[in-house]
Design an enzyme around this catalytic site. Structure first.
Site, PDB file in Angstrom:
ATOM      1  N   LYS A  73      10.427   2.350  13.142  1.00 14.74           N
ATOM      2  CA  LYS A  73      11.068   1.158  12.875  1.00 14.74           C
ATOM      3  C   LYS A  73      12.064   0.749  11.476  1.00 14.74           C
ATOM      4  O   LYS A  73      11.402   0.335  10.295  1.00 14.74           O
ATOM      5  CB  LYS A  73      10.256  -0.187  13.172  1.00 14.74           C
ATOM      6  CG  LYS A  73      10.958  -1.503  13.344  1.00 14.74           C
ATOM      7  CD  LYS A  73      12.239  -2.037  12.648  1.00 14.74           C
ATOM      8  CE  LYS A  73      11.570  -2.898  12.286  1.00 14.74           C
ATOM      9  NZ  LYS A  73      12.706  -3.713  10.986  1.00 14.74           N
TER      10      LYS A  73
ATOM     11  N   GLU B 170       9.643  -9.787  -8.749  1.00 12.99           N
ATOM     12  CA  GLU B 170      10.555  -8.985  -8.660  1.00 12.99           C
ATOM     13  C   GLU B 170      11.973  -9.490  -8.779  1.00 12.99           C
ATOM     14  O   GLU B 170      11.402 -10.232  -6.516  1.00 12.99           O
ATOM     15  CB  GLU B 170      10.084  -7.769  -7.498  1.00 12.99           C
ATOM     16  CG  GLU B 170      11.077  -6.777  -7.495  1.00 12.99           C
ATOM     17  CD  GLU B 170      10.045  -5.711  -5.975  1.00 12.99           C
ATOM     18  OE1 GLU B 170       9.867  -5.872  -5.419  1.00 12.99           O
ATOM     19  OE2 GLU B 170       9.850  -4.520  -6.434  1.00 12.99           O
TER      20      GLU B 170
ATOM     21  N   CYS C 292      12.360  -0.113  -6.229  1.00 16.07           N
ATOM     22  CA  CYS C 292      11.120  -0.806  -6.416  1.00 16.07           C
ATOM     23  C   CYS C 292      10.646   0.253  -8.064  1.00 16.07           C
ATOM     24  O   CYS C 292      10.090  -0.760  -7.943  1.00 16.07           O
ATOM     25  CB  CYS C 292      10.269  -0.498  -5.223  1.00 16.07           C
ATOM     26  SG  CYS C 292      10.411   1.238  -4.124  1.00 16.07           S
TER      27      CYS C 292
ATOM     28  N   GLU D  55       4.008   0.896   0.156  1.00 15.73           N
ATOM     29  CA  GLU D  55       4.393   1.470  -0.240  1.00 15.73           C
ATOM     30  C   GLU D  55       5.085  -0.401  -1.337  1.00 15.73           C
ATOM     31  O   GLU D  55       6.236  -0.496  -0.281  1.00 15.73           O
ATOM     32  CB  GLU D  55       5.240   2.248  -1.440  1.00 15.73           C
ATOM     33  CG  GLU D  55       5.647   3.293  -1.236  1.00 15.73           C
ATOM     34  CD  GLU D  55       4.699   3.158  -2.949  1.00 15.73           C
ATOM     35  OE1 GLU D  55       4.961   3.106  -3.947  1.00 15.73           O
ATOM     36  OE2 GLU D  55       4.217   4.078  -2.960  1.00 15.73           O
TER      37      GLU D  55
ATOM     38  N   GLY E 180       3.995  -6.653   3.344  1.00 17.35           N
ATOM     39  CA  GLY E 180       3.187  -5.052   3.028  1.00 17.35           C
ATOM     40  C   GLY E 180       1.659  -5.968   3.289  1.00 17.35           C
ATOM     41  O   GLY E 180       0.352  -5.506   4.068  1.00 17.35           O
TER      42      GLY E 180
HETATM   43  C1  UN1 Z   1      12.556   3.630  -4.761  1.00 15.74           C
HETATM   44  O1  UN1 Z   1      12.175   3.350  -6.477  1.00 15.74           O
HETATM   45  O2  UN1 Z   1      13.159   2.307  -3.857  1.00 15.74           O
HETATM   46  O3  UN1 Z   1      12.366   8.142  -8.069  1.00 15.74           O
HETATM   47  C2  UN1 Z   1      12.271   5.263  -4.446  1.00 15.74           C
HETATM   48  C3  UN1 Z   1      13.480   8.022  -7.528  1.00 15.74           C
HETATM   49  C4  UN1 Z   1      14.230   7.829  -6.143  1.00 15.74           C
HETATM   50  C5  UN1 Z   1      13.266   7.576  -4.802  1.00 15.74           C
HETATM   51  C6  UN1 Z   1      13.414   5.344  -5.333  1.00 15.74           C
HETATM   52  N1  UN1 Z   1      13.500   9.175  -5.779  1.00 15.74           N
HETATM   53  O4  UN1 Z   1      13.844   6.584  -8.348  1.00 15.74           O
END
Ligand code: UN1
Length: 509
Positions: free
Chosen positions: A183, A394, A292, A258, A241
């Protein structure tokens, strides 16, 4: 270059269930619009509900025994083919990703490339999936371990890496022999549909991969409680989450999470300041701060604070914000109106509640080429205290907090002083400082002399504390721990009853 013209064509997309593209049971659709120009409709996507989820889970359930019985190297061959198809379609999928998600085209290409990398990397595992043998404590007995698929996996994925993150989950799950229902985030269903179209073209059998698009509560939540789902793999906010993991726990499911980050770059007094400023701009404003792993806090040694802020300001001012399909643009829009409200809300908190200094930016851009999109200026707060809300929570947007510090110890304390633990980094020329920080930062990812973003698929991706629940994606060893379970096997070829822990081995025999 002229502004991208709003498209007049409206595509209607469907769910993919049991190898067929089908309308949602309710007939309801959701609009997906370009965040850089909301006049442009990307398409209509199913607003799926429980009924669609039931059908998708049933299809995945039915497909599981045959897929599990398919030899892993054969499953892997399909993944190699899928990787090649993604290479062939990379440009088209990247452009479509920029249109639906907003990230600049170069970064969209990176996102598709990450899916390609993950696909080939997981495919290689088809001829490994190693278990191990080990001596038995009894004679004439063999002991070994093999991996088995966990079963039916539900995947709930975010909009910020709309092809890469689904690939981190799908590819290892598939090579292990699981079937799945995914999803995708309602803001970016097209990129996941594109990935699945490539999988269909690669010959992955009907029912092995199923997609239901729609909203979290209507289409995601039923996946987290369904009897036949064995594992829920989620990437998104810490708040959601927690709900996912509560549901999973209550229904006895495996769960991999995550979630958020509040990642820090520590800049020491011996750092190469030009490099640090360049890295900071990339880490903080790349993907418009919507990673993130985004660098949202910079802790700078007081001795170089002023000089660093000057360099950073100059580089940030030069950034061009706009439609990511334009070659000169470096910072795209944020994803939607709710994100605009949240980010502007935090800028207000920074100014009036926290009392930080708004050093640069701070506004939504609403004129000219920005009129129809969700654009926010790259924003820098200076003189931020570590406990301010803008330095703790965040924001998921182009907002950076700069915090002064006196030395490495203090930088590390500030760095670790948040509830998240995804990524961190240090800029220094001093190997002792670099190794000290490497050891003491309690994050899942750590960089020396680069920003907090840029993870590669073959290393573990994930974080400590409120960022995750101990799992890591990417790196095969840790992905396999999510998507397979061990089976310990004992073969007794002595022809007699042997009792472990009870029979005493007599070495005089
Ligand atoms: C994310 O930070 O949401 O490490 C993923 C990175 C990418 C993936 C980021 N390869 O910046």
């Amino acid at each position: 270059m002229a502004q991208a013209k709003p498209s007049t064509k409206t595509e209607t997309y469907k769910n993919y269930i049991g190898g067929r593209w089908v309308k949602p049971a309710s007939g309801q659709m959701l609009e997906n619009r370009n965040p850089a120009d909301t006049r442009e409709l990307i398409g209509q996507f199913p607003a799926s509900t429980d009924e669609d989820v039931q059908a998708a889970v049933a299809a995945a359930h039915e497909a599981f025994p045959k897929w599990k019985a398919t030899p892993a190297p054969k499953r892997a061959e399909m993944l190699y083919k899928l990787g090649q198809i993604l290479i062939d379609r990379k440009e088209q999928y990247s452009i479509e990703m920029t249109r639906e998600m907003g990230k600049v085209l170069k970064e969209a290409r990176g996102d598709v490339q990450e899916a390609i990398d993950m696909t080939f990397y997981a495919a290689g595992e088809g001829r490994r999936l190693h278990g191990y043998t080990t001596p038995s404590e009894l004679q004439n007995k063999m002991a070994m371990c093999v991996r088995q698929p966990v079963g039916l996996c539900a995947m709930i994925t975010p909009w910020n890496f709309p092809m890469a993150i689904p690939s981190w989950k799908m590819m290892p799950a598939l090579v292990c022999g699981n079937t799945l229902v995914i999803k995708p985030a309602e803001d970016t269903p097209l990129s996941t549909i594109n990935l699945v179209k490539a999988a269909e073209a690669a010959g992955i059998p009907p029912g092995v991969i199923n997609v239901v698009t729609g909203l979290g509560e209507a289409a995601g939540a039923p996946l987290t409680t369904h009897r036949d789902v064995r594992l829920v793999s989620f990437t998104g906010s810490t708040e959601t989450g927690r709900i996912v993991s509560t549901n999973a726990a209550q229904h006895g499911k495996l769960c991999s999470l995550e979630m958020g980050g509040k990642n820090v770059i520590m800049i020491m007094d011996d750092a190469d300041l030009d490099l640090a400023a360049e890295g900071t701009v990339w880490g903080a404003f790349g993907t418009t701060g919507q990673r993130c792993t985004a660098s949202s806090r910079i802790v700078v040694h007081k001795a170089v604070y002023k000089q660093f802020v000057e360099k950073l300001t100059e580089k940030t001012k030069a950034l061009r914000v706009g439609n990511g399909l334009k070659k000169t643009v470096e910072v795209g829009p944020v994803i939607n109106q709710a994100a605009v409200d949240k980010i502007l809300g935090y800028i207000e908190i920074g100014k009036s509640h926290d009392g930080a200094t708004l050093h640069l930016g701070g506004n939504r851009l609403t004129k000219g080429e920005h009129k129809h999109g969700f654009f926010i200026e790259p924003t820098i707060f200076t003189d931020v205290a570590p406990n301010m809300r803008i330095a703790q929570e965040e924001i998921f947007g182009p907002v950076l907090s700069i915090i002064p510090c006196n030395d490495l110890d203090e930088a590390i304390e500030i760095g670790n002083g948040v509830k998240y633990g995804l990524s961190s980094s240090i800029y220094t020329q001093d190997v002792n400082q670099a190794f000290t920080a490497m050891e003491r930062m309690y994050t899942g990812i750590f960089y020396v002399n680069s920003a907090t973003i840029g993870a590669e698929v073959h290393l573990p991706f994930g974080g400590t504390k409120a960022t995750g629940n101990g799992h890591r994606e990417g790196a095969m060893a840790s992905s396999l721990d999510i998507f397979s379970e061990w089976k310990a096997i004992y073969v007794d070829y002595s022809g007699r009853l042997q009792k472990a822990q009870i029979d005493v081995f007599d070495n005089r025999q």
